[in-house]
Design a protein around this motif. Structure first.
Motif, PDB file in Angstrom:
ATOM      1  N   HIS A   1     -28.041   3.121 -29.328  1.00 46.73           N
ATOM      2  CA  HIS A   1     -29.107   4.106 -29.534  1.00 46.73           C
ATOM      3  C   HIS A   1     -30.264   3.560 -30.359  1.00 46.73           C
ATOM      4  CE1 HIS A   1     -26.590   7.121 -27.706  1.00 46.73           C
ATOM      5  NE2 HIS A   1     -25.605   6.785 -28.514  1.00 46.73           N
ATOM      6  N   GLN A   2     -30.294   2.264 -30.532  1.00 51.82           N
ATOM      7  CA  GLN A   2     -31.306   1.621 -31.373  1.00 51.82           C
ATOM      8  C   GLN A   2     -32.728   1.970 -30.951  1.00 51.82           C
ATOM      9  OE1 GLN A   2     -30.645  -2.565 -31.994  1.00 51.82           O
ATOM     10  NE2 GLN A   2     -32.793  -2.960 -32.290  1.00 51.82           N
ATOM     11  N   LYS A   3     -33.010   1.922 -29.669  1.00 57.80           N
ATOM     12  CA  LYS A   3     -34.362   2.187 -29.179  1.00 57.80           C
ATOM     13  C   LYS A   3     -34.801   3.615 -29.534  1.00 57.80           C
ATOM     14  CE  LYS A   3     -37.178   1.915 -25.007  1.00 57.80           C
ATOM     15  NZ  LYS A   3     -37.182   1.648 -23.567  1.00 57.80           N
ATOM     16  N   SER A   4     -33.922   4.565 -29.327  1.00 55.31           N
ATOM     17  CA  SER A   4     -34.245   5.966 -29.653  1.00 55.31           C
ATOM     18  C   SER A   4     -34.447   6.155 -31.151  1.00 55.31           C
ATOM     19  CB  SER A   4     -33.124   6.894 -29.182  1.00 55.31           C
ATOM     20  OG  SER A   4     -33.019   6.862 -27.785  1.00 55.31           O
TER      21      SER A   4
ATOM     22  N   PHE B   1     -18.379  16.058 -36.503  1.00 54.68           N
ATOM     23  CA  PHE B   1     -18.936  14.773 -36.094  1.00 54.68           C
ATOM     24  C   PHE B   1     -18.996  14.729 -34.574  1.00 54.68           C
ATOM     25  CE2 PHE B   1     -16.533  14.440 -39.978  1.00 54.68           C
ATOM     26  CZ  PHE B   1     -17.400  13.818 -40.837  1.00 54.68           C
ATOM     27  N   PRO B   2     -19.977  14.107 -34.007  1.00 62.58           N
ATOM     28  CA  PRO B   2     -21.143  13.429 -34.579  1.00 62.58           C
ATOM     29  C   PRO B   2     -22.236  14.433 -34.947  1.00 62.58           C
ATOM     30  CG  PRO B   2     -21.179  13.208 -32.202  1.00 62.58           C
ATOM     31  CD  PRO B   2     -19.917  13.951 -32.549  1.00 62.58           C
ATOM     32  N   ALA B   3     -23.211  13.940 -35.719  1.00 64.36           N
ATOM     33  CA  ALA B   3     -24.313  14.807 -36.151  1.00 64.36           C
ATOM     34  C   ALA B   3     -25.453  13.963 -36.693  1.00 64.36           C
ATOM     35  CB  ALA B   3     -23.837  15.775 -37.225  1.00 64.36           C
ATOM     36  N   LEU B   4     -26.603  14.606 -36.760  1.00 58.92           N
ATOM     37  CA  LEU B   4     -27.753  14.064 -37.481  1.00 58.92           C
ATOM     38  C   LEU B   4     -27.908  14.934 -38.718  1.00 58.92           C
ATOM     39  CD1 LEU B   4     -30.274  13.704 -34.521  1.00 58.92           C
ATOM     40  CD2 LEU B   4     -28.891  11.910 -35.548  1.00 58.92           C
ATOM     41  N   VAL B   5     -28.112  14.311 -39.856  1.00 55.54           N
ATOM     42  CA  VAL B   5     -28.293  15.067 -41.091  1.00 55.54           C
ATOM     43  C   VAL B   5     -29.619  14.644 -41.710  1.00 55.54           C
ATOM     44  CG1 VAL B   5     -27.365  15.577 -43.376  1.00 55.54           C
ATOM     45  CG2 VAL B   5     -25.798  15.167 -41.468  1.00 55.54           C
ATOM     46  N   LEU B   6     -30.506  15.599 -41.875  1.00 59.84           N
ATOM     47  CA  LEU B   6     -31.807  15.338 -42.485  1.00 59.84           C
ATOM     48  C   LEU B   6     -31.742  15.846 -43.918  1.00 59.84           C
ATOM     49  CD1 LEU B   6     -34.656  14.251 -42.047  1.00 59.84           C
ATOM     50  CD2 LEU B   6     -35.327  16.530 -41.288  1.00 59.84           C
TER      51      LEU B   6
ATOM     52  N   ALA C   1     -20.885  14.104 -27.440  1.00 60.18           N
ATOM     53  CA  ALA C   1     -20.652  12.660 -27.364  1.00 60.18           C
ATOM     54  C   ALA C   1     -21.936  11.836 -27.367  1.00 60.18           C
ATOM     55  CB  ALA C   1     -19.827  12.330 -26.130  1.00 60.18           C
ATOM     56  N   GLU C   2     -22.955  12.301 -26.697  1.00 62.47           N
ATOM     57  CA  GLU C   2     -24.192  11.526 -26.588  1.00 62.47           C
ATOM     58  C   GLU C   2     -25.258  12.056 -27.533  1.00 62.47           C
ATOM     59  OE1 GLU C   2     -24.938   8.687 -24.878  1.00 62.47           O
ATOM     60  OE2 GLU C   2     -22.789   8.677 -24.547  1.00 62.47           O
ATOM     61  N   LEU C   3     -26.047  11.141 -28.052  1.00 67.30           N
ATOM     62  CA  LEU C   3     -27.188  11.505 -28.891  1.00 67.30           C
ATOM     63  C   LEU C   3     -28.116  12.398 -28.079  1.00 67.30           C
ATOM     64  CD1 LEU C   3     -28.133  10.610 -31.763  1.00 67.30           C
ATOM     65  CD2 LEU C   3     -29.568   8.936 -30.633  1.00 67.30           C
ATOM     66  N   PRO C   4     -28.645  13.476 -28.678  1.00 68.63           N
ATOM     67  CA  PRO C   4     -29.561  14.350 -27.926  1.00 68.63           C
ATOM     68  C   PRO C   4     -30.804  13.593 -27.448  1.00 68.63           C
ATOM     69  CG  PRO C   4     -28.920  15.347 -30.019  1.00 68.63           C
ATOM     70  CD  PRO C   4     -28.427  13.935 -30.030  1.00 68.63           C
ATOM     71  N   MET C   5     -31.483  14.186 -26.505  1.00 68.67           N
ATOM     72  CA  MET C   5     -32.722  13.609 -26.003  1.00 68.67           C
ATOM     73  C   MET C   5     -33.712  13.471 -27.154  1.00 68.67           C
ATOM     74  SD  MET C   5     -32.225  13.220 -22.750  1.00 68.67           S
ATOM     75  CE  MET C   5     -33.834  13.081 -22.019  1.00 68.67           C
ATOM     76  N   LEU C   6     -34.571  12.464 -27.063  1.00 69.87           N
ATOM     77  CA  LEU C   6     -35.543  12.193 -28.122  1.00 69.87           C
ATOM     78  C   LEU C   6     -36.406  13.399 -28.455  1.00 69.87           C
ATOM     79  CD1 LEU C   6     -36.973   8.609 -27.670  1.00 69.87           C
ATOM     80  CD2 LEU C   6     -35.879   9.594 -29.669  1.00 69.87           C
TER      81      LEU C   6
END
Length: 113
Positions: free
Chosen positions: A29-32, A66-71, A92-97
């Motif tokens: 997911h580096q590019k995103s 998990f998984p999650a994004l935490v701001l 399972a997959e990172l949400p769309m940008l």
């Protein structure tokens, strides 16, 4: 930095990932994630080895799923400054940008009030 975006990955069972798994998912997911970092220069974007730092992630960030994004938003340079924490769970997959960026902008806008 005005805020810190923690990217917390999980394994296929929903448990926190561990070192090699975390690195592999971060690379996938580096590019995103770099795109998010470019669009929000005031926010540091990091991924974390969730298994190694689970106590902090659960105890300090309050993350239970998990998984999650935490701001985490606040004055990062002051040791005991109160920080506001916002979480975006995903499967399972990172949400769309556009979903990630919209959520982040919404958090930044609403936390100014």
């Amino acid at each position: 930095a005005e805020a810190l975006l923690w990217v917390v990955f999980a394994n296929s069972t929903g448990l926190p990932c561990w070192s090699d798994q975390c690195r592999q998912q971060a690379q996938e997911h580096q590019k995103s994630l770099r795109s998010v970092a470019r669009d929000f220069p005031q926010i540091k974007v990091v991924f974390v080895d969730a298994a190694a730092h689970k106590d902090y992630i659960v105890g300090s960030l309050g993350l239970q799923h998990f998984p999650a994004l935490v701001l985490q938003k606040g004055t990062m340079s002051v040791m005991d400054a109160p920080l506001k924490t916002f979480a975006l769970r995903f499967e399972a997959e990172l949400p769309m940008l556009d979903v990630i960026k919209s959520w982040m902008q919404q958090v930044l806008d609403t936390s100014k009030e």
